[in-house]
Write an enzyme that holds these catalytic residues in place. Structure first.
Site, PDB file in Angstrom:
ATOM      1  N   ASP A   1       0.717  -1.131  -0.084  1.00 62.83           N
ATOM      2  CA  ASP A   1       0.013  -0.080   0.025  1.00 62.83           C
ATOM      3  C   ASP A   1       0.818   1.199  -0.031  1.00 62.83           C
ATOM      4  O   ASP A   1       0.413   2.210  -0.465  1.00 62.83           O
ATOM      5  CB  ASP A   1      -0.863  -0.130   1.334  1.00 62.83           C
ATOM      6  CG  ASP A   1      -2.054  -0.900   0.966  1.00 62.83           C
ATOM      7  OD1 ASP A   1      -2.104  -1.525   0.272  1.00 62.83           O
ATOM      8  OD2 ASP A   1      -3.146  -0.878   1.603  1.00 62.83           O
TER       9      ASP A   1
ATOM     10  N   CYS B   1       0.990  -8.112   4.710  1.00 61.66           N
ATOM     11  CA  CYS B   1       0.581  -7.023   4.631  1.00 61.66           C
ATOM     12  C   CYS B   1      -0.874  -6.693   4.404  1.00 61.66           C
ATOM     13  O   CYS B   1      -1.733  -7.777   4.525  1.00 61.66           O
ATOM     14  CB  CYS B   1       1.329  -6.370   3.426  1.00 61.66           C
ATOM     15  SG  CYS B   1       3.089  -6.287   3.983  1.00 61.66           S
ATOM     16  N   ASP B   2      -1.473  -5.565   4.271  1.00 63.03           N
ATOM     17  CA  ASP B   2      -2.605  -5.100   4.563  1.00 63.03           C
ATOM     18  C   ASP B   2      -4.014  -6.039   4.026  1.00 63.03           C
ATOM     19  O   ASP B   2      -4.551  -6.718   4.744  1.00 63.03           O
ATOM     20  CB  ASP B   2      -3.154  -3.904   3.813  1.00 63.03           C
ATOM     21  CG  ASP B   2      -1.953  -2.610   4.604  1.00 63.03           C
ATOM     22  OD1 ASP B   2      -1.160  -3.102   5.091  1.00 63.03           O
ATOM     23  OD2 ASP B   2      -2.578  -1.658   4.471  1.00 63.03           O
ATOM     24  N   LYS B   3      -4.146  -6.129   2.662  1.00 62.31           N
ATOM     25  CA  LYS B   3      -5.059  -6.897   1.955  1.00 62.31           C
ATOM     26  C   LYS B   3      -4.836  -8.388   2.062  1.00 62.31           C
ATOM     27  O   LYS B   3      -5.707  -9.163   1.617  1.00 62.31           O
ATOM     28  CB  LYS B   3      -5.620  -6.406   0.682  1.00 62.31           C
ATOM     29  CG  LYS B   3      -5.727  -4.932   0.668  1.00 62.31           C
ATOM     30  CD  LYS B   3      -6.425  -4.509   1.965  1.00 62.31           C
ATOM     31  CE  LYS B   3      -6.491  -2.883   1.935  1.00 62.31           C
ATOM     32  NZ  LYS B   3      -4.693  -2.564   2.199  1.00 62.31           N
TER      33      LYS B   3
ATOM     34  N   CYS C   1       5.129  -2.627   7.954  1.00 64.73           N
ATOM     35  CA  CYS C   1       5.502  -1.052   8.456  1.00 64.73           C
ATOM     36  C   CYS C   1       4.995  -1.002  10.142  1.00 64.73           C
ATOM     37  O   CYS C   1       3.896  -1.544  10.720  1.00 64.73           O
ATOM     38  CB  CYS C   1       5.002  -0.127   7.948  1.00 64.73           C
ATOM     39  SG  CYS C   1       5.699   0.253   6.035  1.00 64.73           S
TER      40      CYS C   1
ATOM     41  N   GLU D   1      -7.140   4.552  -0.150  1.00 69.39           N
ATOM     42  CA  GLU D   1      -6.540   5.241   1.111  1.00 69.39           C
ATOM     43  C   GLU D   1      -6.126   6.577   0.784  1.00 69.39           C
ATOM     44  O   GLU D   1      -5.304   6.770  -0.078  1.00 69.39           O
ATOM     45  CB  GLU D   1      -5.382   4.402   1.656  1.00 69.39           C
ATOM     46  CG  GLU D   1      -5.831   2.885   2.214  1.00 69.39           C
ATOM     47  CD  GLU D   1      -4.558   2.272   3.015  1.00 69.39           C
ATOM     48  OE1 GLU D   1      -4.965   1.118   3.585  1.00 69.39           O
ATOM     49  OE2 GLU D   1      -3.588   2.628   2.878  1.00 69.39           O
TER      50      GLU D   1
ATOM     51  N   SER E   1      -5.360   5.218   5.459  1.00 71.04           N
ATOM     52  CA  SER E   1      -4.502   4.502   5.955  1.00 71.04           C
ATOM     53  C   SER E   1      -4.511   4.168   7.396  1.00 71.04           C
ATOM     54  O   SER E   1      -5.049   5.011   8.075  1.00 71.04           O
ATOM     55  CB  SER E   1      -3.167   4.935   5.495  1.00 71.04           C
ATOM     56  OG  SER E   1      -2.321   4.013   6.116  1.00 71.04           O
TER      57      SER E   1
END
Length: 554
Positions: free
Chosen positions: A80, A121-123, A193, A444, A470
């Site tokens: 992202d 990570c995110d998704k 992160c 985001e 985000s």
């Protein structure tokens, strides 16, 4: 227990399939064992994923030690941070559905008996978990772990500070040399992160929900104990297979409510709302936004990790991690400790010897940062189906705010206005046509929030969008407005200068516009042309539901 892989590994009729498995280098002895899919999101472009080859090998070692045969298959993953601020971010949330579909495809096509999901990570995390729930086979998550925090000027820093430094540089608050120092120091290692951003939020919530082993959310990516955890994950999946414990035995209404309680206590990303709604949908039970406020209203916020505060995931891990948070919540009955987990034991068993002894990064339940949770759902005449704010990252002076609307139909228009000094204290920035359907992909908005923070406006300017923010965003950033503009939501009818009032403590967000005036504006409103008309995003835009349903496909 009947193994799904027996379709491939026994009987004369499936000899052709076995001949192809032998071509992969597998032996008869390996085919006599359960076949376990190890779904790895390893790639060379995502810092949270560049080391997943090592995590995957450790998982495979654990599976072999416990009597199984590991089969690695790949998954895609968008970074992202790299995709932020351009067309690439339209693909991020939408990729969650591709990931879920691809995990389902590889699992069903190859008759895996169980899955170890290796995202970071995110998704990628929710996409894999959605697939596990959909197929309802034994599964667990073993993430790659968080990045270590960087250090600039003796202060722990992470990616959110990098984006804010860009805003400070635009405002001439820091020079080129200072910007370069942030650029080279905020992301010092591999891993997701290091703040309580979306990736770490979801990895922690997998632990809270029970689909991951203790430590999954917080052990640093570079720690040797992360490799050991991966080996234990490989061993644990064999226990789940042997005992026929499936994904929906672990992920159910009880465990989702536990995850929401931890979400509120940890101060997780507002994106966790989208993902928990989607996971609950795949697990087969309804979850609506009212439940989120119900839990938030009674769950104290115990952590202020970046971007809400100055601590990071390594500090949370040192303080006892997610298990310590759950132990505090269990003290006052905010966790159902009877829920089964991927350890094969209950939460009560897992936290039996966990006691909070250090009250910095994690506060005691008796001395929280606030008496309510980190996320709030707001309703009103411009969010009739709800909107989401990360309450724990909002300055006290912005919990209530009223000001004139500054209206933009894209993130790019907004950034240009902010950098050109056209947004001033008191404004309410409205960014629309960035929702799941209108974006498409619900980008985001870290660039606008970080620009405002870097320019010192995060305590005087609010942002509202049908897109999302985000996990690294802070300030009065209210996203997921539903219905979105592209579905005719009232956010599409706001005019420049309309007064918007935000009242987070009372869960409301309203424009000073009467129903009669909204109706009059609707009669003359012209819907813009779709942003994307080709490729799979155009198909996604036709099928995606609104944010209050988790932006799932139907």
């Amino acid at each position: 227990m009947a193994l799904r892989s027996k379709y491939l590994t026994s009987g004369a009729a499936t000899a052709p399939q076995r001949s192809l498995l032998y071509a992969c280098g597998l032996t008869r002895e390996e085919l006599d064992r359960p076949l376990v899919g190890v779904v790895s999101a390893h790639s060379d472009i995502v810092p949270g994923h560049i080391h997943l080859d090592k995590i995957t090998e450790a998982v495979k070692a654990g599976i072999r030690m416990a009597g199984g045969t590991p089969i690695m298959v790949p998954a895609i993953g968008v970074c992202d941070g790299i995709a932020m601020g351009h067309i690439g971010m339209k693909y991020s949330l939408a990729s969650r559905e591709l990931i879920a579909d691809s995990v389902e495809t590889m699992t069903m096509a190859h008759c895996f008996d169980g899955l170890v999901l290796v995202p970071n990570c995110d998704k990628i995390v929710p996409g894999m978990v959605m697939a596990a729930c959909r197929m309802n086979i034994p599964a667990l998550v073993c993430s790659g772990g968080p990045m270590m925090a960087g250090c600039v000027g003796g202060e722990e820093v992470s990616l959110s500070k990098m984006f804010e430094a860009v805003g400070a540089h635009k405002a001439n608050l820091i020079d080129d040399a200072a910007l370069l120092e942030y650029e080279t120091k905020v992301c010092p290692t591999c891993g997701s992160c290091s703040g309580m951003y979306t990736a770490n939020s979801m990895n922690c919530l997998c632990e809270a929900i029970g689909i991951a082993l203790p430590g999954n959310g917080t052990i640093p990516a570079v720690a040797s104990s992360r490799i050991a955890l991966a080996k234990h994950a490989g061993m644990a999946i064999m226990d789940l297979i042997n005992n026929d414990v499936k994904a929906r035995d672990i992920i159910n209404e009880k465990s989702i409510r536990n995850a929401l309680s931890c979400d509120m206590a940890l101060g997780c990303s507002s994106n966790s709302v989208l993902h928990l709604l989607a996971i609950a949908n795949e697990a087969g039970f309804p979850l609506d936004l009212n439940i989120i406020n119900e839990i938030s209203n009674v769950t104290p916020n115990l952590c202020h990790l970046a971007p809400a505060g100055n601590t990071h995931m390594q500090d949370l891990n040192a303080a006892g991690g997610v298990q310590a948070v759950m132990s505090e919540l269990a003290r006052v009955g905010l966790i159902d400790t009877t829920a089964i987990t991927a350890t094969g034991a209950t939460i009560a068993d897992n936290i039996a010897n966990i006691h909070l002894t250090e009250f910095g990064t994690i506060r005691s339940i008796d001395n929280p940062f606030s008496s309510n949770g980190g996320i709030a759902i707001l309703w009103g005449n411009i969010a009739q189906k709800g909107s989401v704010v990360k309450r724990s990252a909002v300055a006290k002076e912005m919990l209530t705010h009223s000001g004139p609307a500054r209206v933009f139909d894209s993130e790019e228009q907004t950034i240009e206005a902010i950098y050109n000094g056209k947004i001033v204290a008191g404004d309410v920035v409205v960014i629309r046509y960035e929702g799941p359907k209108g974006g498409p992909g619900m980008r985001e908005m870290l660039n606008p929030t970080s620009a405002l923070a870097g320019m010192g406006l995060d305590k005087s300017v609010a942002l509202i969008t049908d897109g999302r923010f985000s996990g690294a965003s802070r300030g009065a950033s209210i996203g997921h407005v539903a219905p979105e503009a592209a579905m005719g939501g009232n956010i599409s009818l706001i005019y420049e200068g309309d007064i918007i009032t935000i009242d987070i403590p009372n869960n409301t967000i309203n424009a000073e516009i009467t129903d009669k005036e909204f109706a009059a504006r609707r009669k003359v409103h012209v819907m813009p042309e779709p942003n994307i008309t080709t490729g799979w995003l155009a198909r996604y835009a036709k099928l995606v539901t609104s944010a209050d349903q988790g932006a799932i496909l139907k």
